[in-house]
Design a protein around this motif. Structure first.
Motif, PDB file in Angstrom:
ATOM      1  N   ARG A   1       0.838  -1.202   0.000  1.00  9.77           N
ATOM      2  CA  ARG A   1       0.000   0.000   0.000  1.00  9.77           C
ATOM      3  C   ARG A   1       0.878   1.260   0.000  1.00  9.77           C
ATOM      4  O   ARG A   1       0.576   2.241  -0.687  1.00  9.77           O
ATOM      5  CB  ARG A   1      -0.910  -0.019   1.217  1.00  9.77           C
ATOM      6  N   THR A   2       1.960   1.233   0.763  1.00  8.17           N
ATOM      7  CA  THR A   2       2.865   2.378   0.809  1.00  8.17           C
ATOM      8  C   THR A   2       3.505   2.630  -0.549  1.00  8.17           C
ATOM      9  O   THR A   2       3.598   3.769  -1.020  1.00  8.17           O
ATOM     10  CB  THR A   2       3.966   2.140   1.855  1.00  8.17           C
TER      11      THR A   2
ATOM     12  N   ALA B   1       1.062   4.187  -2.940  1.00  5.58           N
ATOM     13  CA  ALA B   1       0.829   5.597  -2.625  1.00  5.58           C
ATOM     14  C   ALA B   1       1.984   6.462  -3.113  1.00  5.58           C
ATOM     15  O   ALA B   1       1.779   7.539  -3.688  1.00  5.58           O
ATOM     16  CB  ALA B   1       0.627   5.764  -1.120  1.00  5.58           C
TER      17      ALA B   1
ATOM     18  N   SER C   1      -3.951  10.626  -6.848  1.00  2.26           N
ATOM     19  CA  SER C   1      -2.893  10.213  -5.931  1.00  2.26           C
ATOM     20  C   SER C   1      -3.187  10.712  -4.521  1.00  2.26           C
ATOM     21  O   SER C   1      -2.930  10.017  -3.529  1.00  2.26           O
ATOM     22  CB  SER C   1      -1.538  10.747  -6.419  1.00  2.26           C
TER      23      SER C   1
ATOM     24  N   LEU D   1      -5.687   8.436  -3.035  1.00  3.35           N
ATOM     25  CA  LEU D   1      -5.070   7.165  -2.631  1.00  3.35           C
ATOM     26  C   LEU D   1      -4.315   7.317  -1.320  1.00  3.35           C
ATOM     27  O   LEU D   1      -4.368   6.428  -0.446  1.00  3.35           O
ATOM     28  CB  LEU D   1      -4.125   6.680  -3.734  1.00  3.35           C
ATOM     29  N   VAL D   2      -3.609   8.443  -1.145  1.00  2.00           N
ATOM     30  CA  VAL D   2      -2.904   8.681   0.112  1.00  2.00           C
ATOM     31  C   VAL D   2      -3.911   8.786   1.262  1.00  2.00           C
ATOM     32  O   VAL D   2      -3.715   8.218   2.351  1.00  2.00           O
ATOM     33  CB  VAL D   2      -2.058   9.962   0.015  1.00  2.00           C
TER      34      VAL D   2
ATOM     35  N   THR E   1      -5.069   5.421   2.113  1.00  2.00           N
ATOM     36  CA  THR E   1      -4.037   4.677   2.841  1.00  2.00           C
ATOM     37  C   THR E   1      -4.030   5.042   4.321  1.00  2.00           C
ATOM     38  O   THR E   1      -4.002   4.175   5.213  1.00  2.00           O
ATOM     39  CB  THR E   1      -2.660   4.962   2.217  1.00  2.00           C
TER      40      THR E   1
END
Length: 342
Positions: free
Chosen positions: A19-20, A23, A273, A276-277, A280
């Protein structure tokens, strides 16, 4: 030593490596997309305009009959006119293959060594073209599949017969839209060559460039009207006056539209993006509700806990920026190496 807080932040990111990584890649792609489009927009708009204005494009075109250098000299003496030059454009066809023809614009010029308006430059070959020779604009080469020394077959509208001309040079004309985009070829010939093609030996355009405020359409119109009045007093009939898009390349609007679309896609990539962050961090918070509760029990404040997860976001952003920076440095190094090599 790394503090306990940062060890927790790094540990959380490491436990969710996939996941990191996604991101970080999303941030890098968004930043790279927006940055590339903005840099491309700045460079392309500047270079297109600089190249186009460097050709001294015509501020106005007056269509008449039997325009010559004497008329151009008389017009140049008028206030507001910096340059004047007679020209002619003939629409013809050029053979690109067996039973295959392309549209051809023939620019007829009396003196190639004294170009002052709508200029162009020789890239390779001979200058100026002699009788029954032609210069070809470089963007037309993929269309006609010819090179210097080859013979091209041309049909003009007067008689429709085939005429052979020898290609003696390749030129670059920044004032024309790319031929391979518009599916049209550009050729440059002399008056003698025009006559040998069965056309009338005459120039029917007078192109002028105003001396100041070359982008001011109102001023260009006033100067063009004054020139028309003077020409008609001298016995020249002006059929009409054309004022091109002042100071702009023929494809400037298309380029602006394309760059705008690319910029929109770049911004969308950056927004995605960011989403997505946020997802996360939200998933990380939902997984660590118990840990947050324990930290609250042992005395952690809301701001301290928020700082931990803000640090996670900060690390993701820095990692994305670092990825873009390393990519840009790699591209710059490759470009310098290529230039030294070649």
């Amino acid at each position: 030593m790394i503090s306990v807080r940062w060890r927790k932040v790094l540990g959380d990111l490491w436990l969710n490596k996939t996941r990191t990584l996604l991101a970080v890649l999303a941030i890098a792609i968004g930043i790279f997309g927006v940055g590339t489009v903005l840099a491309g927009y700045s460079i392309l708009t500047h270079e297109i305009n600089a190249n186009f204005l460097g050709t001294h494009p015509a501020s106005a075109i007056l269509y008449t009959e039997n325009a010559d250098d004497k008329l151009a000299a008389a017009v140049e003496s008028l206030p507001g006119v910096a340059n004047a030059e007679p020209r002619r454009i003939v629409t013809a066809r050029i053979q690109a293959g067996p039973n295959e023809y392309r549209r051809l614009l023939l620019f007829v010029i009396d003196d190639f060594n004294n170009l002052r308006v709508s200029t162009f430059k020789l890239e390779r070959g001979n200058w100026p073209p002699a009788d029954r020779e032609i210069l070809i604009e470089r963007s037309a080469l993929p269309l006609i599949k010819k090179e210097i020394g080859d013979t091209v077959i041309i049909q003009t509208p007067n008689n429709g017969q085939d005429h052979e001309l020898k290609v003696t040079g390749i030129v670059h004309d920044p004032g024309q839209s790319p031929g391979d985009v518009d599916n049209i070829a550009y050729g440059y010939i002399t008056l003698n060559t025009l006559e040998s093609l069965g056309e009338t030996r005459a120039l029917n355009e007078l192109r002028i460039v105003v001396d100041e405020n070359s982008k001011d359409v109102t001023r260009i119109t006033n100067v063009a009207n004054q020139v028309r009045d003077v020409m008609e007093k001298r016995g020249y009939h002006v059929s009409h006056v054309e004022i091109p898009n002042a100071g702009k390349h023929p494809h400037a609007d298309q380029m602006d539209s394309l760059l705008f679309l690319l910029e929109v896609f770049g911004i969308l990539a950056l927004i995605l993006s960011s989403i997505l962050v946020a997802s996360t961090v939200s998933a990380l918070l939902s997984q660590q509700i118990r840990q947050i509760g324990v930290m609250k029990v042992i005395g952690a404040t809301t701001y301290q806990i928020a700082g931990l997860y803000f640090g996670s976001v900060l690390l993701l952003g820095v990692s994305g920026l670092l990825s873009v920076f390393l990519l840009a440095c790699g591209q710059a190094g490759h470009s310098r190496y290529s230039q030294r090599k070649y």
